[in-house]
Design a protein around this motif. Structure first.
Motif, mmCIF file in Angstrom:
data_model
loop_
_atom_site.group_PDB
_atom_site.id
_atom_site.type_symbol
_atom_site.label_atom_id
_atom_site.label_comp_id
_atom_site.label_asym_id
_atom_site.label_seq_id
_atom_site.Cartn_x
_atom_site.Cartn_y
_atom_site.Cartn_z
ATOM 1 N N PHE A 129 0.829 -1.205 0.000
ATOM 2 C CA PHE A 129 0.000 0.000 0.000
ATOM 3 C C PHE A 129 0.868 1.262 0.000
ATOM 4 O O PHE A 129 0.528 2.249 -0.658
ATOM 5 N N LEU A 130 1.967 1.222 0.769
ATOM 6 C CA LEU A 130 2.877 2.366 0.768
ATOM 7 C C LEU A 130 3.478 2.592 -0.623
ATOM 8 O O LEU A 130 3.604 3.745 -1.066
ATOM 9 N N ALA A 131 3.795 1.510 -1.325
ATOM 10 C CA ALA A 131 4.323 1.636 -2.688
ATOM 11 C C ALA A 131 3.267 2.220 -3.633
ATOM 12 O O ALA A 131 3.567 3.062 -4.492
ATOM 13 N N VAL A 132 2.007 1.777 -3.486
ATOM 14 C CA VAL A 132 0.920 2.328 -4.311
ATOM 15 C C VAL A 132 0.750 3.814 -4.030
ATOM 16 O O VAL A 132 0.559 4.635 -4.955
ATOM 17 N N LEU A 133 0.826 4.197 -2.753
ATOM 18 C CA LEU A 133 0.678 5.596 -2.390
ATOM 19 C C LEU A 133 1.821 6.447 -2.960
ATOM 20 O O LEU A 133 1.582 7.549 -3.478
ATOM 21 N N ALA A 134 3.043 5.963 -2.868
ATOM 22 C CA ALA A 134 4.179 6.705 -3.418
ATOM 23 C C ALA A 134 4.074 6.833 -4.936
ATOM 24 O O ALA A 134 4.399 7.889 -5.513
ATOM 25 N N THR A 135 3.609 5.768 -5.618
ATOM 26 C CA THR A 135 3.420 5.843 -7.075
ATOM 27 C C THR A 135 2.353 6.875 -7.442
ATOM 28 O O THR A 135 2.511 7.652 -8.396
ATOM 29 N N ALA A 136 1.253 6.886 -6.687
ATOM 30 C CA ALA A 136 0.193 7.866 -6.948
ATOM 31 C C ALA A 136 0.696 9.286 -6.741
ATOM 32 O O ALA A 136 0.353 10.211 -7.507
ATOM 33 N N VAL A 137 1.536 9.497 -5.729
ATOM 34 C CA VAL A 137 2.092 10.827 -5.480
ATOM 35 C C VAL A 137 2.997 11.246 -6.642
ATOM 36 O O VAL A 137 2.951 12.401 -7.110
ATOM 37 N N GLY A 138 3.832 10.350 -7.121
ATOM 38 C CA GLY A 138 4.709 10.676 -8.248
ATOM 39 C C GLY A 138 3.919 11.034 -9.499
ATOM 40 O O GLY A 138 4.238 12.006 -10.210
ATOM 41 N N PRO B 46 2.223 15.843 -2.221
ATOM 42 C CA PRO B 46 2.869 14.934 -1.256
ATOM 43 C C PRO B 46 2.550 15.257 0.205
ATOM 44 O O PRO B 46 2.426 14.337 1.025
ATOM 45 N N PHE B 47 2.414 16.538 0.543
ATOM 46 C CA PHE B 47 2.160 16.862 1.952
ATOM 47 C C PHE B 47 0.786 16.357 2.386
ATOM 48 O O PHE B 47 0.648 15.726 3.451
ATOM 49 N N LEU B 48 -0.253 16.608 1.575
ATOM 50 C CA LEU B 48 -1.586 16.121 1.933
ATOM 51 C C LEU B 48 -1.665 14.593 1.857
ATOM 52 O O LEU B 48 -2.353 13.959 2.676
ATOM 53 N N ALA B 49 -0.972 13.990 0.907
ATOM 54 C CA ALA B 49 -0.980 12.525 0.821
ATOM 55 C C ALA B 49 -0.256 11.892 2.003
ATOM 56 O O ALA B 49 -0.504 10.717 2.334
ATOM 57 N N GLY B 50 0.634 12.635 2.639
ATOM 58 C CA GLY B 50 1.319 12.096 3.813
ATOM 59 C C GLY B 50 0.372 11.760 4.942
ATOM 60 O O GLY B 50 0.653 10.852 5.766
ATOM 61 N N PHE B 51 -0.778 12.421 5.053
ATOM 62 C CA PHE B 51 -1.755 12.092 6.095
ATOM 63 C C PHE B 51 -2.376 10.717 5.842
ATOM 64 O O PHE B 51 -2.752 10.017 6.804
ATOM 65 N N ALA B 52 -2.501 10.326 4.589
ATOM 66 C CA ALA B 52 -2.980 8.966 4.301
ATOM 67 C C ALA B 52 -1.966 7.941 4.777
ATOM 68 O O ALA B 52 -2.341 6.868 5.295
ATOM 69 N N ALA B 53 -0.680 8.247 4.599
ATOM 70 C CA ALA B 53 0.352 7.330 5.104
ATOM 71 C C ALA B 53 0.304 7.232 6.630
ATOM 72 O O ALA B 53 0.477 6.139 7.209
ATOM 73 N N MET B 54 0.039 8.339 7.306
ATOM 74 C CA MET B 54 -0.048 8.291 8.767
ATOM 75 C C MET B 54 -1.293 7.557 9.234
ATOM 76 O O MET B 54 -1.287 6.896 10.281
ATOM 77 N N LEU B 55 -2.404 7.665 8.473
ATOM 78 C CA LEU B 55 -3.593 6.877 8.815
ATOM 79 C C LEU B 55 -3.305 5.383 8.714
ATOM 80 O O LEU B 55 -3.666 4.590 9.605
ATOM 81 N N ALA B 56 -2.638 4.993 7.633
ATOM 82 C CA ALA B 56 -2.343 3.572 7.455
ATOM 83 C C ALA B 56 -1.303 3.064 8.429
ATOM 84 O O ALA B 56 -1.271 1.860 8.743
ATOM 85 N N ALA B 57 -0.435 3.948 8.918
ATOM 86 C CA ALA B 57 0.628 3.529 9.848
ATOM 87 C C ALA B 57 0.157 3.379 11.278
ATOM 88 O O ALA B 57 0.949 2.984 12.147
#
Length: 446
Positions: A207-216, A295-306
């Motif tokens: 999921f983290l890889a999918v999120l990073a790809t979407a951000v790129g 990337p900054f707003l998408a970082g909150f999705a990473a914190m939710l998943a973490a």
């Protein structure tokens, strides 16, 4: 016998008066005896018409076109029916045209120019044209319709393709009222949901890889779109900084997220110095907007998943609330939408659609948070309403950016949706709100 004077005078008409002597001794123009014009029938459409003296039997003069009885035309002011026809003066007050056979036409024995002089043939070019004779048409061969040549085998001629049992007719794609290809949009939406939910529940690093790809991809679409305004933000430091920002948020939380944003902006500033000072401020402003927006707003999705233990559920309830908001807004807007919400930004959004978004998200979130997190339904409804409002604001924010840049979609990467940022716009504004509210309603247990 002369006609009575229409003005009531007893004086006889012009051709009964004694002819005055002409001031020049031209014998051809000496007045002669009056010759009456041949009888001609009155024109059927002009009752009471008079035949012009000396005119052909098929010509007529209306009653209001003859000269007054006391008017005379000088020899050089008359105009005949044909140019340079050379009329003769046959009466003291009237010109009755040239004599028969001498009207300046090729059928007379002699053509005359002005003042009675013989006319040259080059003045009458039509006199040398042979008359047109009617020829029988029975000698002309009949025109037969010849079949068009068939195209060579294996090659179809130009035109519309015909449907057959082996080749069905071509159908146009089904579009919705929003102007999208509805079947393609549904298929792509299901595929995107599966790409997020499957790794979310089975393998979190994926999921983290999918999120990073979407951000790129989102950074690339934004940098490509802002080039229409003349700004050229450097792409390489933005993509690298965006991936680092999401990774730091996953590992270390909010402080690392802010640090990642700062590193991305500083790295972009240093990278841009290599291109010179031209348009530096404009490029750096565009780069900062992209770094904060994606990337900054998408970082909150990473914190939710973490979040330990229930991170996947936190991401799930947030995505479900956004989907319910979009679906409820679309259904209500199509069925009842009449009052535009922001006509200058997004003309198709209505207040009725916004009410449908809030209602659907509140109802669904109330049930979902009560089942998954044992949260009271009214708190779940409040969570859904907040997510719906933030999702609509995110959609309007991206619509305003696209309208300012003059683009309809960020890209054409996803059929029926446009670009990936056209799907992430609502989620990017919703995940910070979800992270804050879930931290209050469902505190994280270490």
């Amino acid at each position: 016998m002369s006609h009575p004077d229409p003005y009531g005078s007893t004086e006889p008409r012009g051709w009964d008066r004694p002819a005055p002597a002409l001031p020049w001794p031209d014998t051809d123009l000496e007045p002669g005896p009056w010759r009456p014009a041949p009888a001609a029938p009155t024109h059927p459409t002009e009752p009471g018409g008079y035949a012009r003296p000396g005119a052909a039997p098929d010509t007529y003069a209306a009653p209001d076109t003859y000269a007054a009885p006391d008017t005379y035309a000088a020899p050089d002011t008359y105009a005949g029916p044909y140019p340079n026809s050379g009329r003769r003066h046959d009466g003291p007050g009237r010109y009755d045209g040239p004599p028969a056979g001498d009207r300046g036409r090729p059928d007379g024995p002699e053509r005359r120019g002005p003042w009675g002089a013989p006319a040259r043939d080059d003045e009458y070019p039509t006199a040398q044209i042979a008359p047109v004779r009617d020829e029988p048409t029975d000698q002309i061969p009949a025109v037969r319709d010849e079949p068009e040549p068939e195209p060579p085998p294996g090659r179809r001629g130009r035109g519309r393709r015909r449907a057959s049992a082996e080749r069905p007719p071509t159908t146009t794609p089904t579009t919705s009222r929003a102007g999208r290809n509805l079947p393609a949009a549904i298929g792509v939406g299901v595929a995107l949901g599966a790409a997020v939910v499957v790794p979310l529940f089975f393998f979190m690093p994926a999921f983290l890889a999918v999120l990073a790809t979407a951000v790129g991809i989102g950074i690339w679409e934004m940098a490509r779109a802002v080039r229409r305004s003349g700004a050229h933000p450097p792409l390489a430091p933005l993509v690298a900084g965006g991936v680092i920002t999401v990774g730091l948020a996953w590992v270390a939380g909010p402080d690392a997220l802010c640090l990642g944003l700062l590193v991305t902006v500083l790295g972009t500033m240093i990278w841009r110095l290599g291109d010179g000072p031209g348009n530096y401020q404009r490029d750096l402003t565009a780069a900062t907007l992209i770094a904060v927006y994606v990337p900054f707003l998408a970082g909150f999705a990473a914190m939710l998943a973490a979040a330990p233990g229930d991170g996947h559920l936190r991401v799930l309830v947030t995505l479900v609330a956004v989907v319910l908001s979009d679906t409820g807004g679309y259904a209500a807007g199509v069925s009842f939408g009449k009052h535009p919400m922001a006509p200058t930004i997004s003309p198709k959004k209505s207040w009725e659609g916004f009410a449908g978004s809030v209602t659907a998200a509140a109802a669904g979130s109330a049930v979902l948070l009560w089942v998954l997190f044992d949260v009271a339904p009214w708190w779940g409804a409040l969570f859904g309403m907040a997510i719906s409002v933030s999702a609509v604001l995110g959609d309007l924010a991206e619509s305003m950016i696209k309208r300012d840049l003059g683009v309809k979609d960020m890209s054409n990467l996803l059929p029926g949706h446009g670009g990936l940022m056209d799907r992430l716009d609502s989620i990017l504004f919703a995940v910070p709100v979800a992270y804050l509210l879930l931290a209050v309603f469902v505190p994280v247990v270490s």
